[in-house]
Scaffold this motif. Structure first.
Motif, PDB file in Angstrom:
ATOM      1  N   MET A   1       0.910  -1.122  -0.094  1.00 44.42           N
ATOM      2  CA  MET A   1      -0.094  -0.027   0.028  1.00 44.42           C
ATOM      3  C   MET A   1       0.832   1.310   0.116  1.00 44.42           C
ATOM      4  SD  MET A   1      -3.170   1.377  -0.124  1.00 44.42           S
ATOM      5  CE  MET A   1      -4.633   0.826   0.751  1.00 44.42           C
ATOM      6  N   PRO A   2       0.613   2.228  -1.193  1.00 43.53           N
ATOM      7  CA  PRO A   2       1.469   3.638  -0.943  1.00 43.53           C
ATOM      8  C   PRO A   2       1.326   4.069   0.254  1.00 43.53           C
ATOM      9  CG  PRO A   2       0.128   3.250  -3.048  1.00 43.53           C
ATOM     10  CD  PRO A   2       0.015   1.948  -2.118  1.00 43.53           C
ATOM     11  N   THR A   3       2.194   4.851   0.703  1.00 43.15           N
ATOM     12  CA  THR A   3       2.298   5.898   1.865  1.00 43.15           C
ATOM     13  C   THR A   3       2.018   7.213   1.512  1.00 43.15           C
ATOM     14  OG1 THR A   3       4.779   5.911   1.909  1.00 43.15           O
ATOM     15  CG2 THR A   3       3.487   4.269   3.265  1.00 43.15           C
ATOM     16  N   TYR A   4       1.731   8.089   2.411  1.00 38.76           N
ATOM     17  CA  TYR A   4       1.714   9.322   1.823  1.00 38.76           C
ATOM     18  C   TYR A   4       1.758  10.419   3.085  1.00 38.76           C
ATOM     19  CZ  TYR A   4      -3.092   9.942   4.107  1.00 38.76           C
ATOM     20  OH  TYR A   4      -3.961  10.126   5.143  1.00 38.76           O
ATOM     21  N   GLU A   5       1.923  11.596   2.836  1.00 36.37           N
ATOM     22  CA  GLU A   5       2.006  12.630   3.813  1.00 36.37           C
ATOM     23  C   GLU A   5       1.272  13.983   3.215  1.00 36.37           C
ATOM     24  OE1 GLU A   5       5.977  14.761   4.602  1.00 36.37           O
ATOM     25  OE2 GLU A   5       6.528  12.669   3.525  1.00 36.37           O
ATOM     26  N   ALA A   6       0.945  14.791   3.910  1.00 33.57           N
ATOM     27  CA  ALA A   6      -0.032  16.305   3.187  1.00 33.57           C
ATOM     28  C   ALA A   6       1.048  17.454   3.929  1.00 33.57           C
ATOM     29  CB  ALA A   6      -1.096  16.232   3.680  1.00 33.57           C
ATOM     30  N   LEU A   7       1.437  18.271   3.096  1.00 32.88           N
ATOM     31  CA  LEU A   7       2.025  19.412   3.483  1.00 32.88           C
ATOM     32  C   LEU A   7       0.961  20.363   4.187  1.00 32.88           C
ATOM     33  CD1 LEU A   7       4.345  20.449   0.721  1.00 32.88           C
ATOM     34  CD2 LEU A   7       5.129  18.950   2.710  1.00 32.88           C
ATOM     35  N   PRO A   8       1.321  21.007   5.098  1.00 35.61           N
ATOM     36  CA  PRO A   8       0.165  22.196   5.785  1.00 35.61           C
ATOM     37  C   PRO A   8      -0.601  22.981   4.816  1.00 35.61           C
ATOM     38  CG  PRO A   8       2.433  22.089   6.897  1.00 35.61           C
ATOM     39  CD  PRO A   8       2.725  21.339   5.785  1.00 35.61           C
ATOM     40  N   ARG A   9      -0.056  23.310   3.830  1.00 36.78           N
ATOM     41  CA  ARG A   9      -0.579  24.314   2.819  1.00 36.78           C
ATOM     42  C   ARG A   9      -1.907  23.065   2.068  1.00 36.78           C
ATOM     43  NH1 ARG A   9       2.221  27.960  -1.734  1.00 36.78           N
ATOM     44  NH2 ARG A   9       0.336  29.117  -2.085  1.00 36.78           N
ATOM     45  N   PHE A  10      -1.452  21.903   1.854  1.00 37.40           N
ATOM     46  CA  PHE A  10      -2.475  20.985   1.455  1.00 37.40           C
ATOM     47  C   PHE A  10      -3.545  20.977   2.232  1.00 37.40           C
ATOM     48  CE2 PHE A  10      -4.504  17.110   0.872  1.00 37.40           C
ATOM     49  CZ  PHE A  10      -4.657  16.867  -0.349  1.00 37.40           C
ATOM     50  N   THR A  11      -3.490  20.573   3.503  1.00 35.70           N
ATOM     51  CA  THR A  11      -4.405  20.809   4.588  1.00 35.70           C
ATOM     52  C   THR A  11      -5.158  21.920   4.793  1.00 35.70           C
ATOM     53  OG1 THR A  11      -2.822  18.944   5.615  1.00 35.70           O
ATOM     54  CG2 THR A  11      -4.799  19.937   6.892  1.00 35.70           C
ATOM     55  N   ALA A  12      -4.584  23.083   4.552  1.00 35.67           N
ATOM     56  CA  ALA A  12      -5.416  24.174   4.571  1.00 35.67           C
ATOM     57  C   ALA A  12      -6.237  24.378   3.481  1.00 35.67           C
ATOM     58  CB  ALA A  12      -4.214  25.508   4.671  1.00 35.67           C
ATOM     59  N   ASP A  13      -5.769  24.029   2.269  1.00 36.91           N
ATOM     60  CA  ASP A  13      -6.484  24.084   0.914  1.00 36.91           C
ATOM     61  C   ASP A  13      -7.713  22.932   1.078  1.00 36.91           C
ATOM     62  OD1 ASP A  13      -4.702  25.923  -0.293  1.00 36.91           O
ATOM     63  OD2 ASP A  13      -3.478  24.181  -1.485  1.00 36.91           O
ATOM     64  N   LEU A  14      -7.586  21.945   1.650  1.00 34.03           N
ATOM     65  CA  LEU A  14      -8.629  20.983   1.713  1.00 34.03           C
ATOM     66  C   LEU A  14      -9.515  21.159   2.473  1.00 34.03           C
ATOM     67  CD1 LEU A  14      -9.116  17.888   0.706  1.00 34.03           C
ATOM     68  CD2 LEU A  14      -8.211  17.200   3.028  1.00 34.03           C
ATOM     69  N   ASP A  15      -9.429  22.054   3.664  1.00 29.15           N
ATOM     70  CA  ASP A  15     -10.234  22.334   4.557  1.00 29.15           C
ATOM     71  C   ASP A  15     -11.258  23.694   3.894  1.00 29.15           C
ATOM     72  OD1 ASP A  15      -9.494  20.798   6.797  1.00 29.15           O
ATOM     73  OD2 ASP A  15      -8.000  22.682   7.657  1.00 29.15           O
ATOM     74  N   ARG A  16     -10.595  24.051   2.897  1.00 29.48           N
ATOM     75  CA  ARG A  16     -11.394  25.371   2.168  1.00 29.48           C
ATOM     76  C   ARG A  16     -12.451  24.512   1.111  1.00 29.48           C
ATOM     77  NH1 ARG A  16      -6.758  28.369   3.092  1.00 29.48           N
ATOM     78  NH2 ARG A  16      -5.850  27.785   1.121  1.00 29.48           N
ATOM     79  N   LEU A  17     -12.338  23.443   0.843  1.00 25.17           N
ATOM     80  CA  LEU A  17     -13.193  22.832  -0.258  1.00 25.17           C
ATOM     81  C   LEU A  17     -14.507  22.360   0.397  1.00 25.17           C
ATOM     82  CD1 LEU A  17     -10.856  20.025  -2.017  1.00 25.17           C
ATOM     83  CD2 LEU A  17     -11.442  22.414  -2.559  1.00 25.17           C
ATOM     84  N   THR A  18     -15.516  22.411  -0.296  1.00 23.57           N
ATOM     85  CA  THR A  18     -16.844  22.033   0.157  1.00 23.57           C
ATOM     86  C   THR A  18     -16.865  20.377   0.365  1.00 23.57           C
ATOM     87  OG1 THR A  18     -17.822  21.429  -2.128  1.00 23.57           O
ATOM     88  CG2 THR A  18     -17.908  23.782  -1.288  1.00 23.57           C
ATOM     89  N   PRO A  19     -17.573  19.987   1.199  1.00 19.90           N
ATOM     90  CA  PRO A  19     -17.879  18.572   1.491  1.00 19.90           C
ATOM     91  C   PRO A  19     -18.022  17.661   0.088  1.00 19.90           C
ATOM     92  CG  PRO A  19     -19.152  19.559   3.015  1.00 19.90           C
ATOM     93  CD  PRO A  19     -18.894  20.629   1.929  1.00 19.90           C
ATOM     94  N   GLU A  20     -18.880  18.159  -0.816  1.00 18.18           N
ATOM     95  CA  GLU A  20     -18.841  17.533  -2.038  1.00 18.18           C
ATOM     96  C   GLU A  20     -17.559  17.552  -2.852  1.00 18.18           C
ATOM     97  OE1 GLU A  20     -20.108  15.357  -5.487  1.00 18.18           O
ATOM     98  OE2 GLU A  20     -21.010  15.498  -3.250  1.00 18.18           O
ATOM     99  N   GLN A  21     -16.852  18.708  -2.908  1.00 20.26           N
ATOM    100  CA  GLN A  21     -15.359  18.556  -3.423  1.00 20.26           C
ATOM    101  C   GLN A  21     -14.542  17.582  -2.704  1.00 20.26           C
ATOM    102  OE1 GLN A  21     -14.997  22.832  -3.121  1.00 20.26           O
ATOM    103  NE2 GLN A  21     -15.461  23.156  -5.211  1.00 20.26           N
ATOM    104  N   ARG A  22     -14.638  17.598  -1.537  1.00 20.25           N
ATOM    105  CA  ARG A  22     -13.875  16.702  -0.787  1.00 20.25           C
ATOM    106  C   ARG A  22     -13.919  15.120  -1.165  1.00 20.25           C
ATOM    107  NH1 ARG A  22     -14.106  20.623   3.172  1.00 20.25           N
ATOM    108  NH2 ARG A  22     -15.728  19.391   4.379  1.00 20.25           N
ATOM    109  N   ARG A  23     -15.421  14.788  -1.099  1.00 19.35           N
ATOM    110  CA  ARG A  23     -15.854  13.609  -1.790  1.00 19.35           C
ATOM    111  C   ARG A  23     -15.269  13.252  -3.135  1.00 19.35           C
ATOM    112  NH1 ARG A  23     -19.292  10.980  -4.482  1.00 19.35           N
ATOM    113  NH2 ARG A  23     -20.329  12.809  -5.348  1.00 19.35           N
TER     114      ARG A  23
END
Length: 101
Positions: free
Chosen positions: A1-23
């Motif tokens: 299984m691939p591993t991953y990490e998210a940079l803080p900027r990614f996390t902040a961007d993700l928080d700005r998406l709507t629930p449907e966009q995140r889905r």
């Protein structure tokens, strides 16, 4: 299984998406991970390509429904386990994220 990490900027961007966009992003990531696990050849529908003028950074594109397409930028990081890809998520949003991938 691939591993991953998210940079803080990614996390902040993700928080700005709507629930449907995140889905929709999660759906794209399911396909992305499957392709990584089966050899790293990405299906055409994910539109994975290198970001111009940003060495080693790639973009993944998917439909976010109405409005502009969703994009996430990422790069391969050092493998945490031999032979297992490690993905570093950098940005997520629309085409605008490509100004600072």
């Amino acid at each position: 299984m691939p591993t991953y990490e998210a940079l803080p900027r990614f996390t902040a961007d993700l928080d700005r998406l709507t629930p449907e966009q995140r889905r929709r992003f999660r759906q794209a990531v399911t396909a992305f991970v499957h392709d990584l696990r089966t050899g790293g050849r990405f299906r055409a529908g994910l539109r994975v390509k290198r970001v111009q003028r940003a060495t080693g950074i790639y973009e993944l594109t998917w439909s976010m429904g109405t409005g502009p397409a969703g994009r996430a930028t990422w790069e391969y990081g050092p493998a945490l386990h031999p032979g297992v890809p490690h993905v570093i998520w950098r940005r997520i949003g629309t085409h605008d994220i490509l100004t600072g991938p």
